[in-house]
Write a protein that holds these residues in place. Structure first.
Motif, PDB file in Angstrom:
ATOM      1  N   THR A 178       0.836  -1.233  -0.112  1.00  0.00           N
ATOM      2  CA  THR A 178      -0.013   0.030  -0.109  1.00  0.00           C
ATOM      3  C   THR A 178       0.882   1.229  -0.064  1.00  0.00           C
ATOM      4  N   MET A 179       1.941   1.238   0.972  1.00  0.00           N
ATOM      5  CA  MET A 179       2.874   2.468   0.945  1.00  0.00           C
ATOM      6  C   MET A 179       3.536   2.554  -0.375  1.00  0.00           C
ATOM      7  N   ALA A 180       3.923   1.685  -1.110  1.00  0.00           N
ATOM      8  CA  ALA A 180       4.637   1.735  -2.430  1.00  0.00           C
ATOM      9  C   ALA A 180       3.985   2.052  -3.352  1.00  0.00           C
ATOM     10  N   THR A 181       2.661   1.531  -3.364  1.00  0.00           N
ATOM     11  CA  THR A 181       1.496   1.936  -4.516  1.00  0.00           C
ATOM     12  C   THR A 181       1.290   3.522  -4.439  1.00  0.00           C
ATOM     13  N   MET A 182       0.922   3.971  -3.238  1.00  0.00           N
ATOM     14  CA  MET A 182       0.699   5.304  -3.069  1.00  0.00           C
ATOM     15  C   MET A 182       1.671   6.189  -3.355  1.00  0.00           C
ATOM     16  N   GLY A 183       2.966   5.886  -2.912  1.00  0.00           N
ATOM     17  CA  GLY A 183       4.134   6.829  -3.421  1.00  0.00           C
ATOM     18  C   GLY A 183       4.173   6.730  -4.817  1.00  0.00           C
ATOM     19  N   ILE A 184       4.261   5.717  -5.525  1.00  0.00           N
ATOM     20  CA  ILE A 184       4.542   5.460  -6.951  1.00  0.00           C
ATOM     21  C   ILE A 184       3.432   6.200  -7.733  1.00  0.00           C
ATOM     22  N   ALA A 185       2.281   5.878  -7.251  1.00  0.00           N
ATOM     23  CA  ALA A 185       0.952   6.579  -7.887  1.00  0.00           C
ATOM     24  C   ALA A 185       1.012   8.071  -7.893  1.00  0.00           C
ATOM     25  N   GLN A 186       1.414   8.763  -6.752  1.00  0.00           N
ATOM     26  CA  GLN A 186       1.299  10.017  -6.521  1.00  0.00           C
ATOM     27  C   GLN A 186       2.551  10.547  -7.199  1.00  0.00           C
ATOM     28  N   LEU A 187       3.664  10.488  -6.570  1.00  0.00           N
ATOM     29  CA  LEU A 187       4.909  10.930  -7.164  1.00  0.00           C
ATOM     30  C   LEU A 187       5.437  10.689  -8.697  1.00  0.00           C
ATOM     31  N   LEU A 188       4.945   9.461  -9.263  1.00  0.00           N
ATOM     32  CA  LEU A 188       5.450   9.142 -10.266  1.00  0.00           C
ATOM     33  C   LEU A 188       4.403   9.597 -11.572  1.00  0.00           C
ATOM     34  N   LEU A 189       3.236   9.555 -11.050  1.00  0.00           N
ATOM     35  CA  LEU A 189       1.893   9.678 -12.176  1.00  0.00           C
ATOM     36  C   LEU A 189       1.133  10.984 -11.899  1.00  0.00           C
ATOM     37  N   ALA A 190       0.400  10.913 -10.785  1.00  0.00           N
ATOM     38  CA  ALA A 190      -0.512  11.906 -10.466  1.00  0.00           C
ATOM     39  C   ALA A 190       0.328  13.304 -10.473  1.00  0.00           C
ATOM     40  N   ILE A 191       1.031  13.427  -9.634  1.00  0.00           N
ATOM     41  CA  ILE A 191       1.549  14.854  -9.518  1.00  0.00           C
ATOM     42  C   ILE A 191       2.294  15.292 -10.911  1.00  0.00           C
ATOM     43  N   PRO A 192       3.165  14.701 -11.585  1.00  0.00           N
ATOM     44  CA  PRO A 192       3.521  15.133 -12.841  1.00  0.00           C
ATOM     45  C   PRO A 192       2.469  15.371 -13.912  1.00  0.00           C
ATOM     46  N   LEU A 193       1.392  14.696 -13.840  1.00  0.00           N
ATOM     47  CA  LEU A 193       0.251  15.023 -14.750  1.00  0.00           C
ATOM     48  C   LEU A 193      -0.387  16.119 -14.454  1.00  0.00           C
ATOM     49  N   LYS A 194      -0.466  16.412 -13.086  1.00  0.00           N
ATOM     50  CA  LYS A 194      -1.046  17.832 -12.802  1.00  0.00           C
ATOM     51  C   LYS A 194      -0.377  18.924 -13.407  1.00  0.00           C
ATOM     52  N   GLU A 195       1.156  18.845 -13.235  1.00  0.00           N
ATOM     53  CA  GLU A 195       1.863  19.730 -13.531  1.00  0.00           C
ATOM     54  C   GLU A 195       1.695  20.010 -15.188  1.00  0.00           C
ATOM     55  N   ILE A 196       1.776  18.611 -15.917  1.00  0.00           N
ATOM     56  CA  ILE A 196       1.829  18.773 -17.555  1.00  0.00           C
ATOM     57  C   ILE A 196       0.481  19.475 -17.869  1.00  0.00           C
ATOM     58  N   THR A 197      -0.710  18.885 -17.273  1.00  0.00           N
ATOM     59  CA  THR A 197      -1.839  19.278 -17.921  1.00  0.00           C
ATOM     60  C   THR A 197      -2.302  20.820 -17.459  1.00  0.00           C
ATOM     61  N   GLY A 198      -2.142  20.948 -16.307  1.00  0.00           N
ATOM     62  CA  GLY A 198      -2.409  22.370 -15.860  1.00  0.00           C
ATOM     63  C   GLY A 198      -3.753  22.779 -15.809  1.00  0.00           C
ATOM     64  N   ARG A 199      -4.819  21.812 -15.544  1.00  0.00           N
ATOM     65  CA  ARG A 199      -6.214  22.058 -15.813  1.00  0.00           C
ATOM     66  C   ARG A 199      -6.600  22.729 -14.320  1.00  0.00           C
ATOM     67  N   SER A 200      -7.358  23.740 -14.748  1.00  0.00           N
ATOM     68  CA  SER A 200      -8.056  24.520 -13.754  1.00  0.00           C
ATOM     69  C   SER A 200      -9.075  23.642 -12.839  1.00  0.00           C
ATOM     70  N   ARG A 201      -9.502  23.760 -11.725  1.00  0.00           N
ATOM     71  CA  ARG A 201     -10.466  23.217 -10.755  1.00  0.00           C
ATOM     72  C   ARG A 201     -11.880  23.770 -11.175  1.00  0.00           C
ATOM     73  N   PRO A 202     -12.674  22.989 -10.933  1.00  0.00           N
ATOM     74  CA  PRO A 202     -14.191  23.630 -11.079  1.00  0.00           C
ATOM     75  C   PRO A 202     -14.550  24.924 -10.387  1.00  0.00           C
ATOM     76  N   SER A 203     -13.895  24.774  -8.944  1.00  0.00           N
ATOM     77  CA  SER A 203     -13.933  25.957  -8.320  1.00  0.00           C
ATOM     78  C   SER A 203     -13.490  27.154  -8.788  1.00  0.00           C
ATOM     79  N   ALA A 204     -12.805  27.258  -9.761  1.00  0.00           N
ATOM     80  CA  ALA A 204     -12.090  28.329 -10.651  1.00  0.00           C
ATOM     81  C   ALA A 204     -13.030  29.052 -11.345  1.00  0.00           C
ATOM     82  N   ASP A 205     -14.290  28.409 -11.874  1.00  0.00           N
ATOM     83  CA  ASP A 205     -15.187  28.714 -12.921  1.00  0.00           C
ATOM     84  C   ASP A 205     -14.645  28.905 -14.202  1.00  0.00           C
ATOM     85  N   LYS A 206     -13.667  28.329 -14.558  1.00  0.00           N
ATOM     86  CA  LYS A 206     -13.104  28.736 -15.758  1.00  0.00           C
ATOM     87  C   LYS A 206     -13.608  27.652 -16.857  1.00  0.00           C
ATOM     88  N   GLY A 207     -14.458  26.917 -16.776  1.00  0.00           N
ATOM     89  CA  GLY A 207     -15.024  25.950 -17.618  1.00  0.00           C
ATOM     90  C   GLY A 207     -14.256  24.560 -17.488  1.00  0.00           C
TER      91      GLY A 207
END
Length: 292
Positions: A150-179
């Motif tokens: 579980t610890m290995a999966t969480m670390g890899i999923a977040q650090l290797l995939l989720a966080i980099p994808l957040k930066e790469i896509t740069g999508r605004s959250r719904p709360s920003a009301d930008k569509g």
């Protein structure tokens, strides 16, 4: 696992080797020597879940996740295509889902969502760590392995995939009301994918793989799904963010567990040999133990 113990002790005569029996009275030193036994471990199976091996384990797991497509067969690529299709469909439904959620938003639903979304945050990390500690305390290798995975999966999923994808896509959250289609790569947007959902499904997939029981799988994935719904209700993510996070967490979890289980099986099947020189009055010998 079978234990084959071959004990060869030579006093007057013996299996391995023997000295000529000493008929003289035993001296205190000889008696003391007979009580002392020195055990030398020649070879022992590697324990992937031992604390000192965890950094190497996580490193190997990360490599396994990154290189997974190189080992995919046609059915795996078909699943990958289905995952892409699911995200694409969710993208098309982002706006309508957000509108429907807004229509049914209530104070009680808001309180429920705030409570449930925490399952994808710090509590999930505490669950993983607590599981590992419980496995160590109760000397249960399966529980300990569940916590490690579980610890290995969480670390890899977040650090290797989720966080980099957040930066790469740069999508605004719904709360920003930008569509629903406001993407600015490396622009600071943190919506795609959902980190909470990624973590919740990472935990759920590991528990489901280790338990291999329908009700555990249903409960685990059901709670993880509620985390995703809660993040949409809180206007922190769109439907496609949640779908992507769920797919990432599940993919990494299944990959890590199956790889680590095979390593544990390999470690357990290795031949271990130890021998214990034994000295007693009138002779000496050796005790040989084989574990395979």
């Amino acid at each position: 696992m079978r234990i084959l113990s071959l004990a060869t002790m030579v006093l007057a005569s013996g299996w391995v080797w023997a000295d000529t029996p000493d008929t003289s009275p035993a001296t205190p030193d000889a008696v003391t020597a007979g009580r002392s036994q020195t055990s030398v471990q020649m070879d022992s199976p590697a324990d992937p879940d031992r604390f000192g091996n965890l950094p190497r384990l996580v490193w190997d797991d990360a490599g396994r996740v990154v290189t997974a497509p190189a080992r995919w067969d046609s059915s795996d690529w078909l699943k990958a295509g289905g995952a892409v299709l699911a995200i694409g469909t969710a993208l098309a439904l982002d706006r309508s889902t957000e509108q429907e959620m807004a229509k049914h938003r209530t104070a009680s639903a808001d309180r429920f969502a705030k409570a449930v979304q925490n399952l994808g945050g710090t509590p999930s990390v505490l669950i993983a760590g607590g599981t590992w500690l419980a496995g160590v305390a109760f000397k249960d290798p399966e529980i300990r392995a569940t916590g490690v995975d579980t610890m290995a999966t969480m670390g890899i999923a977040q650090l290797l995939l989720a966080i980099p994808l957040k930066e790469i896509t740069g999508r605004s959250r719904p709360s920003a009301d930008k569509g629903t289609h406001d993407f600015h790569p490396f622009g600071g947007g943190q919506s795609f994918p959902s980190g909470h959902t990624t973590q919740a499904f990472a935990l759920a997939s590991v528990l489901a793989e280790h338990a291999d029981t329908p009700w555990v799988s249903g409960l685990s994935y059901g709670l993880a799904g509620l985390v995703g719904v809660a993040r949409i209700e809180q206007r922190q993510h769109f439907l496609s963010d949640v779908v992507a996070g769920g797919l990432i967490g599940t993919f990494v979890g299944k990959t890590v567990v199956r790889y680590n289980q095979s390593r544990r099986s390999d470690a357990g099947s290795k031949l271990a040999m130890s021998f214990t020189p034994m000295i007693q009055p009138g002779g000496y010998g050796v005790s040989l133990a084989l574990k395979f």
